[in-house]
Design a protein around this motif. Structure first.
Motif, PDB file in Angstrom:
ATOM      1  N   ASN A   1      42.690  34.104  28.918  1.00  0.00           N
ATOM      2  CA  ASN A   1      42.216  34.928  27.363  1.00  0.00           C
ATOM      3  C   ASN A   1      42.989  34.656  26.464  1.00  0.00           C
ATOM      4  O   ASN A   1      43.727  34.873  26.529  1.00  0.00           O
TER       5      ASN A   1
ATOM      6  N   GLY B   1      34.719  47.910  29.597  1.00  0.00           N
ATOM      7  CA  GLY B   1      34.410  46.302  29.585  1.00  0.00           C
ATOM      8  C   GLY B   1      36.124  46.706  28.107  1.00  0.00           C
ATOM      9  O   GLY B   1      36.636  44.814  28.503  1.00  0.00           O
TER      10      GLY B   1
ATOM     11  N   LEU C   1      36.375  42.585  38.579  1.00  0.00           N
ATOM     12  CA  LEU C   1      34.830  42.679  37.618  1.00  0.00           C
ATOM     13  C   LEU C   1      33.333  42.880  36.998  1.00  0.00           C
ATOM     14  O   LEU C   1      33.101  42.529  36.156  1.00  0.00           O
TER      15      LEU C   1
ATOM     16  N   TRP D   1      35.728  33.961  33.170  1.00  0.00           N
ATOM     17  CA  TRP D   1      36.517  34.846  34.567  1.00  0.00           C
ATOM     18  C   TRP D   1      36.179  34.997  35.626  1.00  0.00           C
ATOM     19  O   TRP D   1      37.411  33.641  36.299  1.00  0.00           O
ATOM     20  N   ARG D   2      35.559  35.518  35.711  1.00  0.00           N
ATOM     21  CA  ARG D   2      34.930  35.507  36.714  1.00  0.00           C
ATOM     22  C   ARG D   2      34.703  34.003  37.819  1.00  0.00           C
ATOM     23  O   ARG D   2      35.392  34.362  38.864  1.00  0.00           O
TER      24      ARG D   2
ATOM     25  N   LEU E   1      38.659  40.687  26.099  1.00  0.00           N
ATOM     26  CA  LEU E   1      37.159  39.582  26.697  1.00  0.00           C
ATOM     27  C   LEU E   1      36.627  40.127  25.407  1.00  0.00           C
ATOM     28  O   LEU E   1      34.677  39.897  25.519  1.00  0.00           O
TER      29      LEU E   1
ATOM     30  N   CYS F   1      30.970  39.004  28.932  1.00  0.00           N
ATOM     31  CA  CYS F   1      32.308  38.287  28.131  1.00  0.00           C
ATOM     32  C   CYS F   1      33.401  38.012  29.669  1.00  0.00           C
ATOM     33  O   CYS F   1      34.665  37.651  29.371  1.00  0.00           O
ATOM     34  N   SER F   2      32.835  38.247  30.689  1.00  0.00           N
ATOM     35  CA  SER F   2      33.499  38.512  31.986  1.00  0.00           C
ATOM     36  C   SER F   2      32.801  37.133  33.467  1.00  0.00           C
ATOM     37  O   SER F   2      33.738  36.480  34.236  1.00  0.00           O
TER      38      SER F   2
ATOM     39  N   ASP G   1      38.176  39.692  41.385  1.00  0.00           N
ATOM     40  CA  ASP G   1      36.922  39.318  40.799  1.00  0.00           C
ATOM     41  C   ASP G   1      35.732  40.149  40.764  1.00  0.00           C
ATOM     42  O   ASP G   1      35.025  41.100  40.305  1.00  0.00           O
TER      43      ASP G   1
ATOM     44  N   VAL H   1      39.429  46.194  34.728  1.00  0.00           N
ATOM     45  CA  VAL H   1      39.981  45.000  33.303  1.00  0.00           C
ATOM     46  C   VAL H   1      42.096  44.813  33.727  1.00  0.00           C
ATOM     47  O   VAL H   1      42.241  44.136  34.293  1.00  0.00           O
TER      48      VAL H   1
ATOM     49  N   LEU I   1      31.664  44.318  34.909  1.00  0.00           N
ATOM     50  CA  LEU I   1      31.143  44.081  33.533  1.00  0.00           C
ATOM     51  C   LEU I   1      30.287  42.968  32.814  1.00  0.00           C
ATOM     52  O   LEU I   1      29.941  42.626  33.760  1.00  0.00           O
TER      53      LEU I   1
END
Length: 408
Positions: free
Chosen positions: A8, A172, A227, A238-239, A96, A234-235, A224, A179, A230
Protein backbone atom coordinates in the motif's frame (compact mmCIF):
# COMPACT_ATOMS: atom_id res chain seq x y z
CA UNK A 1 13.83 -14.92 -3.70
CA UNK A 2 10.35 -14.11 -4.93
CA UNK A 3 9.14 -10.68 -5.94
CA UNK A 4 5.37 -10.77 -5.52
CA UNK A 5 4.63 -8.39 -2.69
CA UNK A 6 1.57 -6.17 -2.46
CA UNK A 7 2.39 -2.79 -0.96
CA UNK A 8 0.00 0.00 0.00
CA UNK A 9 1.19 3.59 -0.55
CA UNK A 10 3.04 5.63 2.07
CA UNK A 11 1.12 8.08 4.23
CA UNK A 12 1.36 11.72 3.20
CA UNK A 13 1.49 14.67 5.58
CA UNK A 14 1.23 18.43 5.57
CA UNK A 15 4.40 20.43 6.31
CA UNK A 16 4.91 21.34 9.96
CA UNK A 17 6.99 24.44 10.71
CA UNK A 18 7.05 24.19 14.52
CA UNK A 19 6.98 27.99 14.58
CA UNK A 20 5.51 28.48 18.03
CA UNK A 21 4.90 32.22 17.58
CA UNK A 22 6.14 33.54 20.90
CA UNK A 23 5.49 30.38 22.92
CA UNK A 24 9.19 29.48 22.68
CA UNK A 25 10.69 32.40 24.56
CA UNK A 26 14.44 31.69 24.55
CA UNK A 27 17.08 30.82 21.92
CA UNK A 28 17.39 27.29 23.36
CA UNK A 29 13.64 26.71 23.01
CA UNK A 30 13.66 28.11 19.48
CA UNK A 31 16.62 25.86 18.63
CA UNK A 32 14.56 22.79 19.54
CA UNK A 33 11.74 23.99 17.29
CA UNK A 34 14.13 24.56 14.39
CA UNK A 35 15.70 21.13 14.84
CA UNK A 36 12.27 19.50 14.98
CA UNK A 37 11.37 21.09 11.64
CA UNK A 38 14.67 20.03 10.05
CA UNK A 39 14.62 16.47 11.45
CA UNK A 40 11.03 15.94 10.32
CA UNK A 41 11.74 17.16 6.80
CA UNK A 42 14.84 14.94 6.58
CA UNK A 43 12.93 11.86 7.74
CA UNK A 44 10.19 12.47 5.17
CA UNK A 45 12.86 12.70 2.46
CA UNK A 46 14.31 9.36 3.55
CA UNK A 47 11.00 7.59 2.87
CA UNK A 48 11.39 8.14 -0.89
CA UNK A 49 15.19 7.96 -1.16
CA UNK A 50 16.08 4.72 -2.97
CA UNK A 51 19.57 4.78 -1.44
CA UNK A 52 18.21 4.77 2.12
CA UNK A 53 19.19 1.75 4.24
CA UNK A 54 17.71 0.47 7.52
CA UNK A 55 20.64 2.04 9.36
CA UNK A 56 20.04 5.45 7.76
CA UNK A 57 16.32 5.15 8.43
CA UNK A 58 16.95 4.38 12.10
CA UNK A 59 19.29 7.35 12.44
CA UNK A 60 16.79 9.70 10.79
CA UNK A 61 13.78 8.42 12.74
CA UNK A 62 15.64 8.42 16.09
CA UNK A 63 16.81 12.00 15.46
CA UNK A 64 13.21 13.12 15.03
CA UNK A 65 11.59 10.92 17.66
CA UNK A 66 14.00 11.97 20.43
CA UNK A 67 13.05 15.61 19.78
CA UNK A 68 9.33 14.85 19.45
CA UNK A 69 9.42 12.87 22.70
CA UNK A 70 10.06 16.16 24.48
CA UNK A 71 6.52 17.16 23.48
CA UNK A 72 5.06 13.92 24.85
CA UNK A 73 7.03 12.45 27.76
CA UNK A 74 7.07 13.89 31.25
CA UNK A 75 10.50 15.26 32.13
CA UNK A 76 10.32 14.03 35.72
CA UNK A 77 9.18 10.52 34.77
CA UNK A 78 5.72 10.94 36.31
CA UNK A 79 2.34 10.43 34.66
CA UNK A 80 1.76 14.16 34.50
CA UNK A 81 0.73 15.36 31.03
CA UNK A 82 3.39 17.19 29.04
CA UNK A 83 2.23 20.77 28.54
CA UNK A 84 3.53 20.80 24.94
CA UNK A 85 1.58 17.75 23.74
CA UNK A 86 -1.41 19.65 22.30
CA UNK A 87 0.37 22.77 21.05
CA UNK A 88 0.94 21.80 17.39
CA UNK A 89 -1.49 20.53 14.74
CA UNK A 90 -0.57 17.54 12.53
CA UNK A 91 -2.27 16.29 9.40
CA UNK A 92 -1.82 12.85 7.78
CA UNK A 93 -3.45 10.81 5.04
CA UNK A 94 -4.01 7.05 5.32
CA UNK A 95 -2.64 4.18 3.27
CA UNK A 96 -6.14 2.91 2.42
CA UNK A 97 -8.17 6.13 2.29
CA UNK A 98 -6.51 7.93 -0.62
CA UNK A 99 -5.74 11.62 -0.16
CA UNK A 100 -8.38 12.31 2.49
CA UNK A 101 -6.39 13.53 5.52
CA UNK A 102 -7.03 13.27 9.24
CA UNK A 103 -5.96 16.10 11.52
CA UNK A 104 -5.25 16.11 15.25
CA UNK A 105 -3.59 18.68 17.50
CA UNK A 106 -1.71 15.99 19.41
CA UNK A 107 1.98 15.05 19.37
CA UNK A 108 1.06 11.40 20.06
CA UNK A 109 -0.90 11.38 16.78
CA UNK A 110 2.22 12.63 15.03
CA UNK A 111 4.37 10.01 16.76
CA UNK A 112 2.21 7.04 15.76
CA UNK A 113 1.61 8.34 12.23
CA UNK A 114 5.32 8.85 11.57
CA UNK A 115 6.21 5.51 13.19
CA UNK A 116 3.57 3.85 10.99
CA UNK A 117 5.32 5.27 7.92
CA UNK A 118 8.67 3.98 9.18
CA UNK A 119 7.13 0.50 9.40
CA UNK A 120 5.67 0.80 5.89
CA UNK A 121 9.11 1.91 4.65
CA UNK A 122 10.70 -1.24 6.14
CA UNK A 123 8.13 -3.39 4.36
CA UNK A 124 8.83 -1.60 1.07
CA UNK A 125 12.59 -1.89 1.58
CA UNK A 126 12.23 -5.64 2.05
CA UNK A 127 10.11 -5.83 -1.10
CA UNK A 128 12.69 -3.93 -3.15
CA UNK A 129 15.58 -6.02 -1.85
CA UNK A 130 13.75 -9.34 -2.29
CA UNK A 131 13.13 -8.42 -5.93
CA UNK A 132 16.82 -8.42 -6.79
CA UNK A 133 18.29 -11.16 -8.94
CA UNK A 134 20.73 -13.54 -7.25
CA UNK A 135 20.06 -12.25 -3.76
CA UNK A 136 22.82 -13.07 -1.29
CA UNK A 137 22.40 -14.74 2.07
CA UNK A 138 23.12 -11.45 3.85
CA UNK A 139 20.50 -9.66 1.75
CA UNK A 140 17.95 -12.36 2.55
CA UNK A 141 18.70 -11.80 6.24
CA UNK A 142 18.12 -8.06 5.72
CA UNK A 143 14.74 -8.80 4.12
CA UNK A 144 13.82 -11.07 7.03
CA UNK A 145 15.02 -8.52 9.61
CA UNK A 146 13.20 -5.55 8.03
CA UNK A 147 9.92 -7.44 7.94
CA UNK A 148 10.23 -8.32 11.62
CA UNK A 149 11.09 -4.68 12.41
CA UNK A 150 7.95 -3.56 10.53
CA UNK A 151 5.83 -6.07 12.47
CA UNK A 152 7.37 -4.86 15.74
CA UNK A 153 6.57 -1.20 15.01
CA UNK A 154 2.94 -1.97 14.12
CA UNK A 155 2.64 -4.04 17.30
CA UNK A 156 4.21 -1.27 19.43
CA UNK A 157 1.86 1.36 18.00
CA UNK A 158 -1.20 -0.75 18.73
CA UNK A 159 -0.26 -1.86 22.24
CA UNK A 160 1.55 1.19 23.63
CA UNK A 161 0.44 4.38 21.89
CA UNK A 162 -3.01 3.72 20.45
CA UNK A 163 -4.68 3.81 23.90
CA UNK A 164 -3.09 7.22 24.53
CA UNK A 165 -4.83 8.99 21.63
CA UNK A 166 -7.49 11.43 22.74
CA UNK A 167 -9.36 11.04 19.45
CA UNK A 168 -9.80 7.38 18.43
CA UNK A 169 -9.09 6.41 14.83
CA UNK A 170 -12.00 6.55 12.41
CA UNK A 171 -13.27 3.39 10.75
CA UNK A 172 -10.87 2.04 8.15
CA UNK A 173 -8.06 4.44 9.06
CA UNK A 174 -4.49 3.27 9.56
CA UNK A 175 -4.61 3.59 13.33
CA UNK A 176 -7.66 1.39 13.75
CA UNK A 177 -6.59 -1.80 15.63
CA UNK A 178 -7.72 -4.25 12.93
CA UNK A 179 -5.77 -2.37 10.22
CA UNK A 180 -2.66 -2.40 12.40
CA UNK A 181 -3.22 -6.12 13.01
CA UNK A 182 -3.39 -6.80 9.27
CA UNK A 183 -0.13 -4.96 8.64
CA UNK A 184 1.62 -6.67 11.55
CA UNK A 185 0.48 -10.18 10.64
CA UNK A 186 1.30 -9.75 6.95
CA UNK A 187 4.83 -8.64 7.89
CA UNK A 188 5.26 -11.74 10.06
CA UNK A 189 3.93 -13.99 7.30
CA UNK A 190 6.28 -12.50 4.72
CA UNK A 191 9.22 -12.97 7.08
CA UNK A 192 8.26 -16.64 7.31
CA UNK A 193 8.20 -16.83 3.51
CA UNK A 194 11.91 -16.01 3.59
CA UNK A 195 12.40 -18.85 6.06
CA UNK A 196 10.46 -21.28 3.86
CA UNK A 197 12.53 -20.33 0.80
CA UNK A 198 15.68 -20.92 2.83
CA UNK A 199 14.41 -24.27 4.15
CA UNK A 200 13.60 -25.45 0.63
CA UNK A 201 16.98 -24.33 -0.70
CA UNK A 202 18.85 -26.18 2.05
CA UNK A 203 16.61 -29.25 1.69
CA UNK A 204 15.31 -29.28 5.24
CA UNK A 205 12.78 -31.96 6.16
CA UNK A 206 9.46 -32.01 4.34
CA UNK A 207 7.72 -32.04 7.73
CA UNK A 208 9.33 -28.73 8.75
CA UNK A 209 8.52 -27.08 5.40
CA UNK A 210 4.91 -28.32 5.61
CA UNK A 211 4.53 -26.99 9.15
CA UNK A 212 6.03 -23.59 8.30
CA UNK A 213 3.81 -23.33 5.22
CA UNK A 214 0.72 -24.20 7.24
CA UNK A 215 1.56 -21.60 9.89
CA UNK A 216 2.20 -19.00 7.18
CA UNK A 217 -1.13 -19.75 5.45
CA UNK A 218 -2.88 -19.29 8.79
CA UNK A 219 -1.13 -15.94 9.26
CA UNK A 220 -2.45 -14.73 5.90
CA UNK A 221 -5.95 -15.94 6.77
CA UNK A 222 -5.84 -14.01 10.06
CA UNK A 223 -4.67 -10.86 8.28
CA UNK A 224 -7.49 -11.20 5.75
CA UNK A 225 -10.12 -11.76 8.44
CA UNK A 226 -9.00 -8.66 10.33
CA UNK A 227 -10.03 -6.60 7.28
CA UNK A 228 -13.38 -8.28 6.59
CA UNK A 229 -15.53 -5.42 7.93
CA UNK A 230 -13.68 -2.62 6.14
CA UNK A 231 -15.07 -0.78 3.13
CA UNK A 232 -14.43 -3.09 0.12
CA UNK A 233 -13.53 -0.08 -2.02
CA UNK A 234 -10.32 0.47 -0.06
CA UNK A 235 -9.58 -3.07 1.17
CA UNK A 236 -10.62 -5.50 -1.61
CA UNK A 237 -7.33 -5.47 -3.49
CA UNK A 238 -5.29 -5.98 -0.34
CA UNK A 239 -7.62 -8.76 0.81
CA UNK A 240 -7.36 -10.57 -2.55
CA UNK A 241 -3.60 -10.57 -2.15
CA UNK A 242 -3.81 -12.01 1.36
CA UNK A 243 -6.25 -14.67 0.15
CA UNK A 244 -4.09 -15.81 -2.74
CA UNK A 245 -1.12 -16.09 -0.38
CA UNK A 246 -3.22 -18.18 2.02
CA UNK A 247 -4.23 -20.64 -0.73
CA UNK A 248 -0.67 -20.73 -2.08
CA UNK A 249 0.88 -21.71 1.24
CA UNK A 250 -1.87 -24.22 1.98
CA UNK A 251 -0.86 -25.83 -1.32
CA UNK A 252 2.73 -25.88 -0.07
CA UNK A 253 1.63 -27.42 3.24
CA UNK A 254 -0.39 -30.22 1.59
CA UNK A 255 2.37 -30.86 -0.96
CA UNK A 256 5.14 -31.30 1.58
CA UNK A 257 2.83 -33.13 4.00
CA UNK A 258 2.19 -35.57 1.14
CA UNK A 259 5.94 -36.12 0.88
CA UNK A 260 6.05 -36.86 4.60
CA UNK A 261 3.20 -39.37 4.29
CA UNK A 262 4.86 -41.12 1.34
CA UNK A 263 8.10 -41.43 3.31
CA UNK A 264 6.03 -43.17 6.02
CA UNK A 265 4.59 -45.62 3.45
CA UNK A 266 1.14 -44.02 3.59
CA UNK A 267 0.80 -43.72 -0.15
CA UNK A 268 -2.99 -43.47 -0.34
CA UNK A 269 -3.04 -40.62 2.17
CA UNK A 270 -0.12 -39.01 0.35
CA UNK A 271 -2.09 -39.03 -2.91
CA UNK A 272 -5.08 -37.42 -1.20
CA UNK A 273 -2.84 -34.76 0.32
CA UNK A 274 -1.34 -33.98 -3.10
CA UNK A 275 -4.80 -33.81 -4.64
CA UNK A 276 -5.73 -31.21 -2.03
CA UNK A 277 -2.52 -29.34 -2.82
CA UNK A 278 -3.64 -29.19 -6.46
CA UNK A 279 -6.98 -27.72 -5.42
CA UNK A 280 -5.36 -25.07 -3.24
CA UNK A 281 -2.92 -24.17 -6.01
CA UNK A 282 -5.78 -23.83 -8.51
CA UNK A 283 -7.61 -21.56 -6.05
CA UNK A 284 -4.53 -19.37 -5.70
CA UNK A 285 -4.24 -19.12 -9.51
CA UNK A 286 -7.88 -18.03 -9.73
CA UNK A 287 -7.45 -15.41 -7.00
CA UNK A 288 -4.31 -14.14 -8.79
CA UNK A 289 -6.52 -13.20 -11.75
CA UNK A 290 -9.08 -11.59 -9.45
CA UNK A 291 -6.32 -9.63 -7.73
CA UNK A 292 -5.03 -8.26 -11.03
CA UNK A 293 -8.55 -7.14 -11.97
CA UNK A 294 -9.43 -5.56 -8.61
CA UNK A 295 -9.03 -1.82 -8.28
CA UNK A 296 -7.68 -0.27 -5.11
CA UNK A 297 -4.65 1.27 -3.42
CA UNK A 298 -1.29 -0.42 -3.62
CA UNK A 299 1.20 -1.75 -6.12
CA UNK A 300 0.10 -4.52 -8.47
CA UNK A 301 2.21 -7.66 -8.23
CA UNK A 302 2.12 -10.43 -10.83
CA UNK A 303 2.52 -13.53 -8.67
CA UNK A 304 1.25 -16.07 -11.20
CA UNK A 305 4.14 -15.09 -13.52
CA UNK A 306 6.86 -15.54 -10.91
CA UNK A 307 9.06 -18.63 -10.89
CA UNK A 308 8.51 -19.07 -7.16
CA UNK A 309 4.80 -19.43 -7.92
CA UNK A 310 4.98 -21.60 -11.05
CA UNK A 311 7.62 -23.87 -9.51
CA UNK A 312 5.14 -25.00 -6.87
CA UNK A 313 2.62 -25.99 -9.55
CA UNK A 314 5.24 -28.20 -11.20
CA UNK A 315 6.26 -29.68 -7.84
CA UNK A 316 2.67 -30.55 -6.89
CA UNK A 317 1.98 -32.19 -10.24
CA UNK A 318 5.20 -34.25 -10.40
CA UNK A 319 4.92 -35.35 -6.77
CA UNK A 320 1.33 -36.45 -7.27
CA UNK A 321 2.30 -38.40 -10.40
CA UNK A 322 5.11 -40.08 -8.46
CA UNK A 323 2.74 -41.09 -5.64
CA UNK A 324 0.22 -42.49 -8.12
CA UNK A 325 2.90 -44.53 -9.88
CA UNK A 326 4.20 -45.92 -6.60
CA UNK A 327 0.68 -46.80 -5.51
CA UNK A 328 0.05 -48.64 -8.78
CA UNK A 329 3.25 -50.69 -8.51
CA UNK A 330 3.86 -51.17 -4.80
CA UNK A 331 1.29 -50.03 -2.24
CA UNK A 332 -2.18 -50.46 -3.80
CA UNK A 333 -3.61 -48.26 -1.04
CA UNK A 334 -7.14 -46.89 -1.17
CA UNK A 335 -7.18 -43.09 -1.55
CA UNK A 336 -9.28 -41.53 1.27
CA UNK A 337 -12.30 -39.47 0.31
CA UNK A 338 -11.38 -36.68 2.74
CA UNK A 339 -8.05 -34.79 2.76
CA UNK A 340 -5.80 -35.21 5.80
CA UNK A 341 -6.36 -32.83 8.70
CA UNK A 342 -3.34 -30.59 8.94
CA UNK A 343 -2.49 -30.20 12.59
CA UNK A 344 1.05 -29.04 12.02
CA UNK A 345 3.05 -26.96 14.45
CA UNK A 346 6.43 -25.57 13.45
CA UNK A 347 9.09 -25.83 16.13
CA UNK A 348 11.55 -23.62 14.26
CA UNK A 349 11.51 -20.66 11.89
CA UNK A 350 8.48 -18.78 13.19
CA UNK A 351 8.87 -15.01 12.84
CA UNK A 352 8.17 -12.90 15.91
CA UNK A 353 7.89 -9.08 15.73
CA UNK A 354 11.17 -7.41 16.64
CA UNK A 355 11.10 -5.32 19.81
CA UNK A 356 10.72 -1.64 19.01
CA UNK A 357 11.94 1.00 21.44
CA UNK A 358 11.68 4.74 21.01
CA UNK A 359 14.74 6.83 21.88
CA UNK A 360 14.53 8.85 25.12
CA UNK A 361 13.73 12.57 24.90
CA UNK A 362 16.61 14.74 23.73
CA UNK A 363 18.83 15.99 26.54
CA UNK A 364 18.16 19.49 25.22
CA UNK A 365 14.93 19.43 27.23
CA UNK A 366 16.34 20.67 30.51
CA UNK A 367 13.92 22.04 33.14
CA UNK A 368 15.05 25.56 32.23
CA UNK A 369 14.38 25.09 28.52
CA UNK A 370 11.07 23.37 29.19
CA UNK A 371 10.02 26.30 31.38
CA UNK A 372 10.86 28.66 28.50
CA UNK A 373 7.82 27.40 26.55
CA UNK A 374 4.97 29.69 27.65
CA UNK A 375 1.58 28.40 26.53
CA UNK A 376 -0.16 31.62 27.57
CA UNK A 377 1.79 33.57 24.97
CA UNK A 378 1.42 33.57 21.21
CA UNK A 379 -1.35 31.68 19.38
CA UNK A 380 -0.20 28.12 20.10
CA UNK A 381 1.31 27.56 16.67
CA UNK A 382 -1.94 27.66 14.75
CA UNK A 383 -1.08 28.01 11.05
CA UNK A 384 -2.09 31.13 9.20
CA UNK A 385 -3.71 29.06 6.49
CA UNK A 386 -4.65 25.43 5.92
CA UNK A 387 -1.59 23.45 4.89
CA UNK A 388 -1.99 21.30 1.78
CA UNK A 389 -1.23 17.57 1.97
CA UNK A 390 0.53 16.52 -1.22
CA UNK A 391 0.65 12.81 -2.19
CA UNK A 392 4.00 11.10 -1.68
CA UNK A 393 5.87 10.66 -4.97
CA UNK A 394 7.27 7.19 -4.46
CA UNK A 395 10.05 5.95 -6.76
CA UNK A 396 8.87 3.84 -9.70
CA UNK A 397 10.74 0.62 -9.04
CA UNK A 398 9.93 -2.08 -11.54
CA UNK A 399 10.28 -5.65 -10.26
CA UNK A 400 13.21 -7.58 -11.65
CA UNK A 401 12.94 -11.04 -13.09
CA UNK A 402 12.37 -13.61 -10.37
CA UNK A 403 15.09 -16.24 -10.42
CA UNK A 404 13.23 -18.54 -8.05
CA UNK A 405 13.40 -18.99 -4.31
CA UNK A 406 17.13 -19.59 -4.15
CA UNK A 407 19.41 -17.66 -1.83
CA UNK A 408 22.89 -17.61 -3.34
Amino acid sequence: MAHWFHRNPLKATAPVSFNLYGVASTPAANKICNELRTARAHLLEMFTDVTCTPELMKNASDAYFCLLQGFISSLDGTSQENKLRFIQNFKWTDTLQGNSPSSQQDAVFELVSMAFNVAVWHSKFSCRLAGKENITEDEAKDVHRSLKVAAGIFKHIKEVHLPRLITPAEKGRDLEPRVLDAYMIQSQAEAQEVTIARAIELKHSAALIAALSYETANFYQRADHSLNTLDPECSSKWRKYLQLKQHFYMAYAFCYHGNTLLASDKCGEAIRSLQEAEKCYSRSEAVCKEYRQTRGPGTTARPSEQMFFTRLGVLVRTTLEKCQRENGFIYFHKVPAEPPQLELKASYGLAEPADFLLPPPSDQYSPEVYAAFHLTKGDKAKPKQEEEVKPVKEPDLKPQKDSGCSVS
